[in-house]
Enzyme design. Structure first.
Site, PDB file in Angstrom:
ATOM      1  N   LYS A  51      42.229  -8.424  20.724  1.00 41.93           N
ATOM      2  CA  LYS A  51      41.160  -8.183  19.746  1.00 41.93           C
ATOM      3  C   LYS A  51      40.079  -9.257  19.825  1.00 41.93           C
ATOM      4  CE  LYS A  51      43.244  -5.048  19.486  1.00 41.93           C
ATOM      5  NZ  LYS A  51      44.552  -4.589  19.962  1.00 41.93           N
ATOM      6  N   GLY A 115      68.361 -16.773  22.728  1.00 49.10           N
ATOM      7  CA  GLY A 115      69.570 -16.504  21.946  1.00 49.10           C
ATOM      8  C   GLY A 115      70.454 -15.448  22.585  1.00 49.10           C
ATOM      9  N   GLY A 180      46.266   4.951  28.230  1.00 47.38           N
ATOM     10  CA  GLY A 180      46.836   4.781  26.885  1.00 47.38           C
ATOM     11  C   GLY A 180      46.068   3.693  26.151  1.00 47.38           C
ATOM     12  N   THR A 269      51.218   1.391  31.752  1.00 47.92           N
ATOM     13  CA  THR A 269      51.909   2.683  31.670  1.00 47.92           C
ATOM     14  C   THR A 269      53.027   2.673  30.636  1.00 47.92           C
ATOM     15  OG1 THR A 269      53.255   1.946  33.541  1.00 47.92           O
ATOM     16  CG2 THR A 269      51.377   3.351  34.049  1.00 47.92           C
ATOM     17  N   HIS A 443      27.997   4.131  -2.079  1.00 50.29           N
ATOM     18  CA  HIS A 443      26.952   4.448  -1.106  1.00 50.29           C
ATOM     19  C   HIS A 443      26.131   3.195  -0.828  1.00 50.29           C
ATOM     20  CE1 HIS A 443      23.864   6.694   0.984  1.00 50.29           C
ATOM     21  NE2 HIS A 443      22.961   6.038   0.271  1.00 50.29           N
TER      22      HIS A 443
HETATM   23  P1  FAD Z   1      57.661  -8.802  19.945  1.00 46.78           P
HETATM   24  O1  FAD Z   1      56.340  -9.062  19.354  1.00 46.78           O
HETATM   25  O2  FAD Z   1      57.729  -8.351  21.361  1.00 46.78           O
HETATM   26  O3  FAD Z   1      58.482 -10.168  19.773  1.00 46.78           O
HETATM   27  C1  FAD Z   1      59.749 -10.348  20.307  1.00 46.78           C
HETATM   28  C2  FAD Z   1      59.964 -11.823  20.503  1.00 46.78           C
HETATM   29  O4  FAD Z   1      61.346 -12.034  20.789  1.00 46.78           O
HETATM   30  C3  FAD Z   1      59.217 -12.424  21.691  1.00 46.78           C
HETATM   31  O5  FAD Z   1      58.439 -13.515  21.279  1.00 46.78           O
HETATM   32  C4  FAD Z   1      60.300 -12.853  22.665  1.00 46.78           C
HETATM   33  O6  FAD Z   1      59.993 -14.078  23.336  1.00 46.78           O
HETATM   34  C5  FAD Z   1      61.472 -13.060  21.736  1.00 46.78           C
HETATM   35  N1  FAD Z   1      62.779 -12.877  22.373  1.00 46.78           N
HETATM   36  C6  FAD Z   1      63.231 -11.811  23.063  1.00 46.78           C
HETATM   37  N2  FAD Z   1      64.531 -11.967  23.404  1.00 46.78           N
HETATM   38  C7  FAD Z   1      64.896 -13.177  22.898  1.00 46.78           C
HETATM   39  C8  FAD Z   1      66.122 -13.875  22.892  1.00 46.78           C
HETATM   40  N3  FAD Z   1      67.233 -13.355  23.396  1.00 46.78           N
HETATM   41  N4  FAD Z   1      66.132 -15.104  22.317  1.00 46.78           N
HETATM   42  C9  FAD Z   1      65.000 -15.640  21.755  1.00 46.78           C
HETATM   43  N5  FAD Z   1      63.835 -14.985  21.700  1.00 46.78           N
HETATM   44  C10 FAD Z   1      63.789 -13.761  22.259  1.00 46.78           C
HETATM   45  N6  FAD Z   1      50.308  -3.374  18.057  1.00 46.78           N
HETATM   46  C11 FAD Z   1      49.545  -3.132  16.989  1.00 46.78           C
HETATM   47  O7  FAD Z   1      50.059  -2.710  15.943  1.00 46.78           O
HETATM   48  N7  FAD Z   1      48.195  -3.363  17.008  1.00 46.78           N
HETATM   49  C12 FAD Z   1      47.576  -3.815  18.121  1.00 46.78           C
HETATM   50  O8  FAD Z   1      46.358  -4.023  18.116  1.00 46.78           O
HETATM   51  C13 FAD Z   1      48.353  -4.069  19.273  1.00 46.78           C
HETATM   52  N8  FAD Z   1      47.779  -4.540  20.386  1.00 46.78           N
HETATM   53  C14 FAD Z   1      48.569  -4.814  21.477  1.00 46.78           C
HETATM   54  C15 FAD Z   1      47.940  -5.263  22.631  1.00 46.78           C
HETATM   55  C16 FAD Z   1      48.687  -5.540  23.762  1.00 46.78           C
HETATM   56  C17 FAD Z   1      48.003  -6.042  25.003  1.00 46.78           C
HETATM   57  C18 FAD Z   1      50.105  -5.381  23.713  1.00 46.78           C
HETATM   58  C19 FAD Z   1      50.941  -5.718  24.902  1.00 46.78           C
HETATM   59  C20 FAD Z   1      50.728  -4.919  22.572  1.00 46.78           C
HETATM   60  C21 FAD Z   1      49.965  -4.617  21.447  1.00 46.78           C
HETATM   61  N9  FAD Z   1      50.535  -4.120  20.271  1.00 46.78           N
HETATM   62  C22 FAD Z   1      49.751  -3.846  19.195  1.00 46.78           C
HETATM   63  C23 FAD Z   1      51.991  -3.882  20.164  1.00 46.78           C
HETATM   64  C24 FAD Z   1      52.650  -5.045  19.413  1.00 46.78           C
HETATM   65  O9  FAD Z   1      52.375  -6.253  20.083  1.00 46.78           O
HETATM   66  C25 FAD Z   1      54.139  -4.828  19.312  1.00 46.78           C
HETATM   67  O10 FAD Z   1      54.411  -3.559  18.739  1.00 46.78           O
HETATM   68  C26 FAD Z   1      54.784  -5.882  18.438  1.00 46.78           C
HETATM   69  O11 FAD Z   1      54.547  -7.169  18.948  1.00 46.78           O
HETATM   70  C27 FAD Z   1      56.297  -5.654  18.318  1.00 46.78           C
HETATM   71  O12 FAD Z   1      56.842  -6.651  17.513  1.00 46.78           O
HETATM   72  P2  FAD Z   1      58.372  -7.105  17.664  1.00 46.78           P
HETATM   73  O13 FAD Z   1      58.559  -8.167  16.635  1.00 46.78           O
HETATM   74  O14 FAD Z   1      59.242  -5.931  17.652  1.00 46.78           O
HETATM   75  O15 FAD Z   1      58.502  -7.750  19.119  1.00 46.78           O
HETATM   76  P1  NAI Z   2      50.808   4.053  26.227  1.00 47.38           P
HETATM   77  O1  NAI Z   2      52.094   4.752  26.080  1.00 47.38           O
HETATM   78  O2  NAI Z   2      49.847   4.010  25.109  1.00 47.38           O
HETATM   79  O3  NAI Z   2      50.006   4.696  27.458  1.00 47.38           O
HETATM   80  C1  NAI Z   2      50.510   4.754  28.750  1.00 47.38           C
HETATM   81  C2  NAI Z   2      49.679   5.737  29.538  1.00 47.38           C
HETATM   82  O4  NAI Z   2      50.065   5.637  30.892  1.00 47.38           O
HETATM   83  C3  NAI Z   2      49.902   7.194  29.113  1.00 47.38           C
HETATM   84  O5  NAI Z   2      48.664   7.833  28.990  1.00 47.38           O
HETATM   85  C4  NAI Z   2      50.750   7.760  30.244  1.00 47.38           C
HETATM   86  O6  NAI Z   2      50.553   9.150  30.435  1.00 47.38           O
HETATM   87  C5  NAI Z   2      50.216   6.948  31.422  1.00 47.38           C
HETATM   88  N1  NAI Z   2      51.140   6.848  32.545  1.00 47.38           N
HETATM   89  C6  NAI Z   2      52.484   6.662  32.503  1.00 47.38           C
HETATM   90  N2  NAI Z   2      52.972   6.608  33.759  1.00 47.38           N
HETATM   91  C7  NAI Z   2      51.919   6.748  34.596  1.00 47.38           C
HETATM   92  C8  NAI Z   2      51.782   6.767  36.012  1.00 47.38           C
HETATM   93  N3  NAI Z   2      52.833   6.615  36.811  1.00 47.38           N
HETATM   94  N4  NAI Z   2      50.547   6.915  36.543  1.00 47.38           N
HETATM   95  C9  NAI Z   2      49.460   7.065  35.731  1.00 47.38           C
HETATM   96  N5  NAI Z   2      49.536   7.061  34.391  1.00 47.38           N
HETATM   97  C10 NAI Z   2      50.746   6.905  33.831  1.00 47.38           C
HETATM   98  O7  NAI Z   2      51.208   2.591  26.754  1.00 47.38           O
HETATM   99  P2  NAI Z   2      50.360   1.270  26.857  1.00 47.38           P
HETATM  100  O8  NAI Z   2      48.907   1.544  26.832  1.00 47.38           O
HETATM  101  O9  NAI Z   2      50.948   0.539  28.012  1.00 47.38           O
HETATM  102  O10 NAI Z   2      50.743   0.530  25.518  1.00 47.38           O
HETATM  103  C11 NAI Z   2      52.115   0.176  25.258  1.00 47.38           C
HETATM  104  C12 NAI Z   2      52.376   0.107  23.791  1.00 47.38           C
HETATM  105  O11 NAI Z   2      51.683  -0.967  23.191  1.00 47.38           O
HETATM  106  C13 NAI Z   2      51.973   1.376  23.091  1.00 47.38           C
HETATM  107  O12 NAI Z   2      53.138   1.996  22.629  1.00 47.38           O
HETATM  108  C14 NAI Z   2      51.115   0.953  21.955  1.00 47.38           C
HETATM  109  O13 NAI Z   2      51.604   1.450  20.755  1.00 47.38           O
HETATM  110  C15 NAI Z   2      51.161  -0.573  21.955  1.00 47.38           C
HETATM  111  N6  NAI Z   2      49.777  -1.031  21.824  1.00 47.38           N
HETATM  112  C16 NAI Z   2      49.125  -0.791  20.648  1.00 47.38           C
HETATM  113  C17 NAI Z   2      47.807  -1.143  20.496  1.00 47.38           C
HETATM  114  C18 NAI Z   2      47.121  -0.823  19.228  1.00 47.38           C
HETATM  115  O14 NAI Z   2      47.807  -0.498  18.269  1.00 47.38           O
HETATM  116  N7  NAI Z   2      45.811  -0.918  19.155  1.00 47.38           N
HETATM  117  C19 NAI Z   2      47.062  -1.814  21.552  1.00 47.38           C
HETATM  118  C20 NAI Z   2      47.827  -1.987  22.755  1.00 47.38           C
HETATM  119  C21 NAI Z   2      49.146  -1.622  22.850  1.00 47.38           C
END
Ligand code: FAD
Ligand code: NAI
Length: 464
Positions: A51, A115, A180, A269, A443
């Protein structure tokens, strides 16, 4: 041996929120985290850094495209990539440091390291074993891999989202595999920075699961912003040749093979649950075929005293879903009532314009057997949106024809990620479209478009 009421494993939004709620409920709590900073994927390499880059590059876009129209003349800013990265790092640092402060404030012990659950009630971190009456697994997720495509974030040529957030320099050409959420957000960042961005998607539409009208409008608007799309393409392989990557894909419609080059390939993906080396197999914790930890509706696994929440279990991989489960599981452990309404979890994509969604899509509502009515209102009819060059989107409200109850809402437009929460509250209260239509909206605000969509479900919108 230190002993706790609760040990949470993982300090992402699921784990850290759960730990805080446990402590607030009077439970002696520790949280294990292997990263050097708290906050998990979301704060370190997910929601927050993405973001920050979206904000910075959107500001550039505004300066390049809209400032002169508003009489703000002068050369558009040049990009100092290192400074943009430093700004992103600072935002991340402020947020992860904030969680460390909250841990201290709530007297939560951060057990630094990886852990492993040795047995129910026993968590080993490094050489020390800690006892806990309850264990909450919140170990999150990691990027999925793709056969024939080897990610190497250090090299920075074939990368996943973590690598794409910290590229050493701006690429001239980027291929994004997957249309995605990650692909479109990070693709937008680099397109705004001047890269040629080619999105290669397996399906014939972007953002699976989203309402079809929004899919079409978002793809159209992103194309206008310079993102190119190759749809229906099955990626075969990606190889690094010198400083470039070569991607080979087959078009599903005719099986023809194609090759394209780029400076960077982003693999986006999807993500998979992360449970490596936790010791779940030996404990006999039940897993789904997709590698998720199975839980009941109170986040209990089949092993007494072990709970699981967030990306590691079923449901949308979203930070706020993980947080809600984290709070609810803490309540359950404290002997209270924990609840998450999975029918009202909003989703937001932070492209420009933003896209947001809650509840059923039009198709899903029909499939569920509802007689559906749809109220649609374009931001072209919203005075405030026009003033900020944001008239391109719309609000689409889905209501039950019989009862007028709101079943879902889908927004593409300015501040869509904030506007959706009016609908979330309405749905939680079982509101009708008329309830929203009869509510006075200030508004000029974007929220008037939500009210107009509600009016369109009934006696008709005013400004259309
Ligand atoms: P995580 O955030 O993955 O945290 C798990 C933690 O556990 C990690 O820090 C890891 O190091 C730790 N861990 C794992 N195994 C162990 C172990 N055995 N011992 C100690 N520590 C361990 N979601 C949104 O809602 N809005 C967004 O805008 C958004 N943007 C995203 C952008 C990107 C690029 C990505 C990759 C994801 C995004 N997401 C977004 C998804 C969001 O980040 C995840 O859904 C969220 O972080 C999940 O939270 P969690 O607590 O389940 O796990
Ligand atoms: P995603 O599931 O949103 O999208 C993956 C895309 O890749 C899909 O359109 C799928 O059809 C395509 N795909 C899968 N296999 C493929 C292949 N072999 N070749 C070409 N296309 C293929 O997954 P993404 O974007 O990786 O995000 C992962 C997760 O992180 C999501 O579940 C999302 O909820 C979370 N996330 C949330 C954000 C938010 O809330 N703003 C921002 C970024 C991530």
């Amino acid at each position: 041996m230190s002993s706790y009421d609760v040990i949470v494993i993982g300090a992402g939004p699921g784990g850290y929120v759960s730990a805080i709620r446990c402590a607030q409920l009077g439970l002696k709590t520790a949280c294990v985290e292997a990263r050097e900073t708290l906050g998990g994927t979301c704060l370190n390499v997910g929601c927050i850094p993405s973001k920050a880059l979206l904000h910075a590059t959107h500001s550039l876009h505004e300066a390049e495209h809209n400032f002169a129209t508003m009489g703000l003349k002068g050369a558009a800013p040049s990009v100092d990539w290192d400074q943009m990265q430093a700004y992103k790092g600072d935002v991340v640092g402020q947020n992860t440091g904030g969680i460390e402060f909250l841990f201290k404030k709530n007297k939560i012990d951060w057990l630094k390291g990886f852990g492993t659950i040795e047995a129910p009630g026993k968590v080993k971190v490094g050489d020390t074993t800690y006892e806990a009456k309850n264990i909450i697994i919140a170990t999150g997720s990691e990027p999925s891999t793709l056969p024939g495509v080897d990610v190497d974030n250090d090299k920075g040529i074939i990368v996943d989202s973590t690598g794409a957030l910290s590229l050493k320099k701006k690429p001239k050409k980027m291929i994004v595999i997957g249309a995605g959420v990650i692909g479109l957000e990070l693709g937008s960042v680099y397109a705004r920075l001047g890269a040629e961005v080619e999105v290669v998607e397996f399906l014939d539409h972007i953002t699976p699961g989203m309402d079809k009208d929004l899919q079409k409008q978002l793809q159209k608007l992103l194309k206008k912003q310079g993102l190119n799309f190759t749809m229906g393409a099955a990626v075969q392989s990606a190889e690094v040749k010198g400083n470039k990557a070569k991607l080979t894909y087959k078009l599903r419609k005719d099986d023809s093979e194609h090759t394209i080059d780029a400076d960077v390939v982003l693999v986006a993906t999807g993500r998979r649950p992360f449970t490596d080396k936790l010791g779940l197999e030996a404990l006999g914790v039940e897993m789904s075929p997709r590698g998720q930890i199975k839980t009941d509706n109170q986040w209990r696994t089949n092993v007494p005293g072990i709970y699981a929440i967030g990306d590691v279990i079923d449901g949308p991989m979203l930070a706020h879903k993980a947080e809600d489960e984290g709070m609810a599981a803490a309540e359950v452990i404290a002997g209270k009532h924990g609840h998450v309404n999975y029918d009202v979890i909003p989703g937001v994509i932070y492209t420009h314009p933003e896209v947001s969604s809650v509840g059923l899509t039009e198709d899903a509502a029909k499939e569920a057997g509802y007689d559906v009515k749809v109220g649609k209102f374009s931001f072209m009819g919203n005075a405030r949106a026009k003033a900020v060059f944001a008239g391109d989107g719309f609000v689409k409200m889905i209501a039950d024809k019989k009862t007028d109850r709101v079943l879902g809402c889908h927004i593409i437009g300015p501040a869509a990620g904030d506007l959706i929460h009016e609908i979330c509250v309405a749905m939680e209260f079982g509101a009708s479209a008329e309830d929203i239509a009869l509510t006075c909206h200030a508004h000029p605000t974007y929220s008037e478009a939500v009210r107009e969509a509600a009016l369109a479900c009934g006696s008709g919108a005013i400004h259309m």
